[in-house]
Design a protein around this motif. Structure first.
Motif, PDB file in Angstrom:
ATOM      1  N   VAL A 160      29.335  44.600  27.555  1.00 53.89           N
ATOM      2  CA  VAL A 160      30.476  44.926  27.824  1.00 53.89           C
ATOM      3  C   VAL A 160      31.354  43.907  28.324  1.00 53.89           C
ATOM      4  O   VAL A 160      30.840  43.331  29.329  1.00 53.89           O
ATOM      5  CB  VAL A 160      30.945  46.114  28.787  1.00 53.89           C
ATOM      6  N   ALA A 161      32.346  43.295  27.648  1.00 47.97           N
ATOM      7  CA  ALA A 161      32.994  41.800  28.325  1.00 47.97           C
ATOM      8  C   ALA A 161      34.329  42.367  28.766  1.00 47.97           C
ATOM      9  O   ALA A 161      35.035  43.108  28.177  1.00 47.97           O
ATOM     10  CB  ALA A 161      33.127  40.997  26.841  1.00 47.97           C
ATOM     11  N   SER A 186      38.464  33.196  41.394  1.00 46.57           N
ATOM     12  CA  SER A 186      38.857  34.562  41.104  1.00 46.57           C
ATOM     13  C   SER A 186      38.116  35.293  40.044  1.00 46.57           C
ATOM     14  O   SER A 186      37.981  36.427  40.213  1.00 46.57           O
ATOM     15  CB  SER A 186      40.416  34.677  40.803  1.00 46.57           C
ATOM     16  N   HIS A 187      37.558  34.496  39.006  1.00 50.45           N
ATOM     17  CA  HIS A 187      36.740  35.254  38.222  1.00 50.45           C
ATOM     18  C   HIS A 187      35.381  35.653  38.727  1.00 50.45           C
ATOM     19  O   HIS A 187      34.950  36.883  38.695  1.00 50.45           O
ATOM     20  CB  HIS A 187      36.107  34.101  37.202  1.00 50.45           C
ATOM     21  N   TYR A 188      34.759  34.913  39.643  1.00 49.27           N
ATOM     22  CA  TYR A 188      33.675  35.457  40.471  1.00 49.27           C
ATOM     23  C   TYR A 188      33.869  36.882  41.189  1.00 49.27           C
ATOM     24  O   TYR A 188      33.256  37.784  41.541  1.00 49.27           O
ATOM     25  CB  TYR A 188      32.999  34.209  41.412  1.00 49.27           C
ATOM     26  N   LEU A 189      35.368  36.487  41.919  1.00 48.05           N
ATOM     27  CA  LEU A 189      35.855  37.779  42.837  1.00 48.05           C
ATOM     28  C   LEU A 189      35.918  38.932  42.053  1.00 48.05           C
ATOM     29  O   LEU A 189      35.536  40.306  42.547  1.00 48.05           O
ATOM     30  CB  LEU A 189      37.071  37.392  43.420  1.00 48.05           C
ATOM     31  N   MET A 190      36.260  38.966  40.753  1.00 49.56           N
ATOM     32  CA  MET A 190      36.403  39.923  39.911  1.00 49.56           C
ATOM     33  C   MET A 190      35.025  40.561  39.711  1.00 49.56           C
ATOM     34  O   MET A 190      34.917  42.097  39.643  1.00 49.56           O
ATOM     35  CB  MET A 190      36.963  39.570  38.580  1.00 49.56           C
ATOM     36  N   MET A 191      33.945  39.797  39.280  1.00 50.16           N
ATOM     37  CA  MET A 191      32.764  40.426  38.677  1.00 50.16           C
ATOM     38  C   MET A 191      32.119  40.855  40.206  1.00 50.16           C
ATOM     39  O   MET A 191      31.279  41.894  39.892  1.00 50.16           O
ATOM     40  CB  MET A 191      31.970  39.151  38.242  1.00 50.16           C
ATOM     41  N   MET A 247      30.103  41.206  31.396  1.00 52.12           N
ATOM     42  CA  MET A 247      30.166  39.810  31.440  1.00 52.12           C
ATOM     43  C   MET A 247      31.877  39.400  31.519  1.00 52.12           C
ATOM     44  O   MET A 247      32.547  40.358  31.036  1.00 52.12           O
ATOM     45  CB  MET A 247      29.584  39.060  30.289  1.00 52.12           C
ATOM     46  N   ASP A 248      31.982  38.433  32.027  1.00 54.52           N
ATOM     47  CA  ASP A 248      33.378  37.594  32.039  1.00 54.52           C
ATOM     48  C   ASP A 248      33.476  37.098  30.655  1.00 54.52           C
ATOM     49  O   ASP A 248      32.651  36.112  30.424  1.00 54.52           O
ATOM     50  CB  ASP A 248      33.239  36.608  33.312  1.00 54.52           C
ATOM     51  N   GLY A 249      34.299  37.636  29.775  1.00 54.10           N
ATOM     52  CA  GLY A 249      34.307  37.252  28.529  1.00 54.10           C
ATOM     53  C   GLY A 249      35.078  35.986  28.399  1.00 54.10           C
ATOM     54  O   GLY A 249      34.923  35.181  27.283  1.00 54.10           O
ATOM     55  N   PHE A 250      35.593  35.229  29.361  1.00 52.79           N
ATOM     56  CA  PHE A 250      36.360  34.040  29.339  1.00 52.79           C
ATOM     57  C   PHE A 250      35.444  32.871  28.778  1.00 52.79           C
ATOM     58  O   PHE A 250      35.665  31.949  28.165  1.00 52.79           O
ATOM     59  CB  PHE A 250      36.978  33.739  30.555  1.00 52.79           C
ATOM     60  N   ASN A 251      33.860  32.978  29.582  1.00 47.00           N
ATOM     61  CA  ASN A 251      32.904  32.202  29.173  1.00 47.00           C
ATOM     62  C   ASN A 251      32.121  32.351  27.991  1.00 47.00           C
ATOM     63  O   ASN A 251      31.425  33.103  28.034  1.00 47.00           O
ATOM     64  CB  ASN A 251      32.170  31.902  30.621  1.00 47.00           C
TER      65      ASN A 251
END
Length: 213
Positions: free
Chosen positions: A165-166, A35-40, A146-150
């Motif tokens: 921007v995260a 789902s992280h990829y789907l969001m980005m 970026m996805d700030g989780f990683n």
């Protein structure tokens, strides 16, 4: 890992509407699948539709939601990188076990640290992709989203010399990197199982865990 609904996405797009009133060159960093990829991907689509030039630096080979696969979109561009096939098989098996434990309520700190070790290895791989990173640097992007989780996303942004921007799809695990207040006297460290009201020993535990995580 699950994304936390559309709230963070809508807030990010609202922010970018004012940060980027003109057409910009934007680099999207997406290093976690699912789902992280789907969001980005959705963020990339929306930014492209608003007239920005968008390219995603995408780690392929990591797990996707069943029935979905990585595809070159008709809108934005993708620069892909991947760890070795042997490692990806090992990671897929580990992640399946991790997910089973998570769904059965058996997730613990050691599992989380194992996950961070996997992210660290994947980060080592991408930071050594000199040809790709130099090519992206030459493109002179204006900003990265970026996805700030990683936590590796922040290192890549720094290596490329880009402001960022995260967006945090689930937790503020890496909040300090973007200036989110994390005063240890009342802000619990991720996975500490503490609340915002801590006694002395709770604060000691919180401080010690901040050195580990």
């Amino acid at each position: 890992m699950m994304a936390g609904g559309r709230g963070p996405l809508l807030a990010l797009l609202f922010l970018l509407h004012f940060l980027l009133p003109e057409a910009f060159k934007i680099l999207i960093l997406s290093f976690i699948g699912g789902s992280h990829y789907l969001m980005m991907d959705e963020i990339s689509q929306v930014l492209h539709n608003r007239g920005h030039e968008v390219r995603m630096l995408l780690q392929t080979g990591v797990l996707m939601i069943p029935g979905r696969k990585y595809e070159q979109p008709d809108t934005y561009q993708i620069t892909a990188w991947s760890a070795s096939q042997d490692y990806l098989k090992e990671y897929e098996k580990w992640f399946a076990d991790y997910t089973e434990d998570f769904l059965k309520g058996r997730e613990d700190l050691s599992r989380y640290l194992d996950f961070m070790n996997h992210l660290a290895y994947q980060c080592h791989v991408v930071l050594n992709e000199s040809e790709i990173l130099n090519s992206l640097k030459d493109e002179k992007f204006d900003i990265t989203v970026m996805d700030g989780f990683n936590p590796c996303s922040f290192l890549v942004a720094e290596k490329l010399g880009l402001p960022f921007v995260a967006v945090f799809p689930g937790t503020f695990a890496n909040g300090p990197q973007v200036g989110i207040p994390s005063l240890l006297s009342y802000v619990p460290v991720f996975y500490s199982n503490l609340a915002d009201h801590m006694d002395f020993w709770g604060r000691v535990k919180n401080c010690l865990m901040s050195l580990v995580l």
